[in-house]
Design a protein around this motif. Sequence first.
Motif, mmCIF file in Angstrom:
data_model
loop_
_atom_site.group_PDB
_atom_site.id
_atom_site.type_symbol
_atom_site.label_atom_id
_atom_site.label_comp_id
_atom_site.label_asym_id
_atom_site.label_seq_id
_atom_site.Cartn_x
_atom_site.Cartn_y
_atom_site.Cartn_z
ATOM 1 N N VAL A 33 33.574 31.110 -17.673
ATOM 2 C CA VAL A 33 33.047 32.331 -17.056
ATOM 3 C C VAL A 33 33.686 32.562 -15.695
ATOM 4 O O VAL A 33 33.039 32.992 -14.745
ATOM 5 C CB VAL A 33 31.500 32.288 -16.941
ATOM 6 N N MET A 34 34.959 32.272 -15.624
ATOM 7 C CA MET A 34 35.684 32.579 -14.397
ATOM 8 C C MET A 34 35.815 34.093 -14.285
ATOM 9 O O MET A 34 35.903 34.806 -15.285
ATOM 10 C CB MET A 34 37.082 31.939 -14.425
ATOM 11 N N LEU A 35 35.849 34.581 -13.048
ATOM 12 C CA LEU A 35 35.773 36.025 -12.803
ATOM 13 C C LEU A 35 36.885 36.789 -13.510
ATOM 14 O O LEU A 35 36.640 37.808 -14.165
ATOM 15 C CB LEU A 35 35.816 36.296 -11.303
ATOM 16 N N ASN A 36 38.105 36.312 -13.398
ATOM 17 C CA ASN A 36 39.216 37.061 -13.996
ATOM 18 C C ASN A 36 39.132 37.057 -15.518
ATOM 19 O O ASN A 36 39.510 38.037 -16.167
ATOM 20 C CB ASN A 36 40.554 36.479 -13.538
ATOM 21 N N SER A 37 38.638 35.971 -16.075
ATOM 22 C CA SER A 37 38.472 35.907 -17.533
ATOM 23 C C SER A 37 37.431 36.916 -17.996
ATOM 24 O O SER A 37 37.622 37.608 -18.998
ATOM 25 C CB SER A 37 38.071 34.500 -17.965
ATOM 26 N N ILE A 38 36.328 37.001 -17.253
ATOM 27 C CA ILE A 38 35.267 37.954 -17.618
ATOM 28 C C ILE A 38 35.810 39.377 -17.518
ATOM 29 O O ILE A 38 35.605 40.205 -18.407
ATOM 30 C CB ILE A 38 34.039 37.797 -16.701
ATOM 31 N N ASN B 37 44.589 37.012 -9.461
ATOM 32 C CA ASN B 37 43.927 37.500 -10.668
ATOM 33 C C ASN B 37 44.174 36.609 -11.879
ATOM 34 O O ASN B 37 44.257 37.060 -13.011
ATOM 35 C CB ASN B 37 44.296 38.965 -10.958
ATOM 36 N N ASP B 39 42.918 32.519 -13.452
ATOM 37 C CA ASP B 39 41.872 31.518 -13.279
ATOM 38 C C ASP B 39 42.381 30.097 -13.402
ATOM 39 O O ASP B 39 41.808 29.176 -12.814
ATOM 40 C CB ASP B 39 40.778 31.708 -14.350
ATOM 41 N N ILE B 82 30.142 37.159 -22.767
ATOM 42 C CA ILE B 82 31.267 36.698 -21.959
ATOM 43 C C ILE B 82 31.432 35.180 -22.059
ATOM 44 O O ILE B 82 32.416 34.618 -21.612
ATOM 45 C CB ILE B 82 31.134 37.137 -20.488
ATOM 46 N N HIS B 154 29.382 35.627 -9.618
ATOM 47 C CA HIS B 154 30.469 36.423 -9.032
ATOM 48 C C HIS B 154 29.859 37.659 -8.365
ATOM 49 O O HIS B 154 29.036 37.531 -7.483
ATOM 50 C CB HIS B 154 31.502 36.801 -10.093
#
Lengths: 111, 213
Positions: A33-38, B37, B39, B82, B154
Amino acid sequence: MPDFKKQSRGKNIAENVNIGKQKYILRLFITGVMLNSINAIRNINKICELYLKENYELEIIDIYHHPEIAKIEQIIIIPVLIVKYPKPERRLVGDLSNSEKVLEILNINLP
Amino acid sequence: MNNDITDLLNQTKKLFNDKDELFLKLHEAIIGIKNGNVDAVFVPGEKGEKGLKLNDGDQTYRNFIENMSEGVVMLHADGTIIYSNLSFAKMVNLPIEKVLGKNMRHFIPSTDIETFERLIDGYPVDHSKVDIISLNVNGIETHFIVSLNKLKIHNFTALNCVWTDVTIQKQTEAALTSAYHACKNEVEDLKLAQKKLTLLYNTLKEDIHNTRR
């Protein structure tokens, strides 16, 4: 080649993409659930719904579950979108927030 | 001799092509890291491939959740899945690559959509709710207790859902209820039979008494 000039964005473009051809085959590699992945998941969903409608198959692969696929696909950076079809194979690294770049690797030209 | 030279030239050409390809990949990787951008970096290791996350600390918790028998999904506020652990993917009988990115509503039968919408709506962050919801798996409804927790991750609100399969308990409950009603009916029938027997006994007793007179 479809005449995009006569058609509006979105729905009509999707209808003309891949008529009578095989669907787009897309693979999105993410990690947890890393931000860029989401963001990548949400962005590719939006683009597929808007421009590809049902003419696509999307697999979202978390490298935690399938590190072997990441090895086969020679993944270095995550997230990354791989367009497996239509050929040639193309890749785009990042959260896919730049829709123009995503459409470019999908070979979709907007009118 | 000429063949050797040709082979050497071809090998050199391939090396240059491979080098160019690798350069492009690395260049893209560096741009991605600089822009912030991406991860994770995925690198080959001596004992297998290793993913190095650029912002990590959660691997232990990830392992814990992945080994739970309960299904765990994390939803964006719009219902997009997600994150999913393998147990949830098994519950809905799909490979996990086909679960991620789907909307949770895709798996909920129309009979339970209202319950689901109530569950995900109208309560604050860091609070939780519990309810029973069905999932539609290949046309078969299976029952789950869903524990839902709203939390901030986030820059948005996510919904953490834990799904516990209670299908067997539900089936047992239904079987017990059915057995109870069957027993109850039998008891009523037996009571009626007893009344008739008592009446017959009293009638016979009176007849015998009258005969003796």
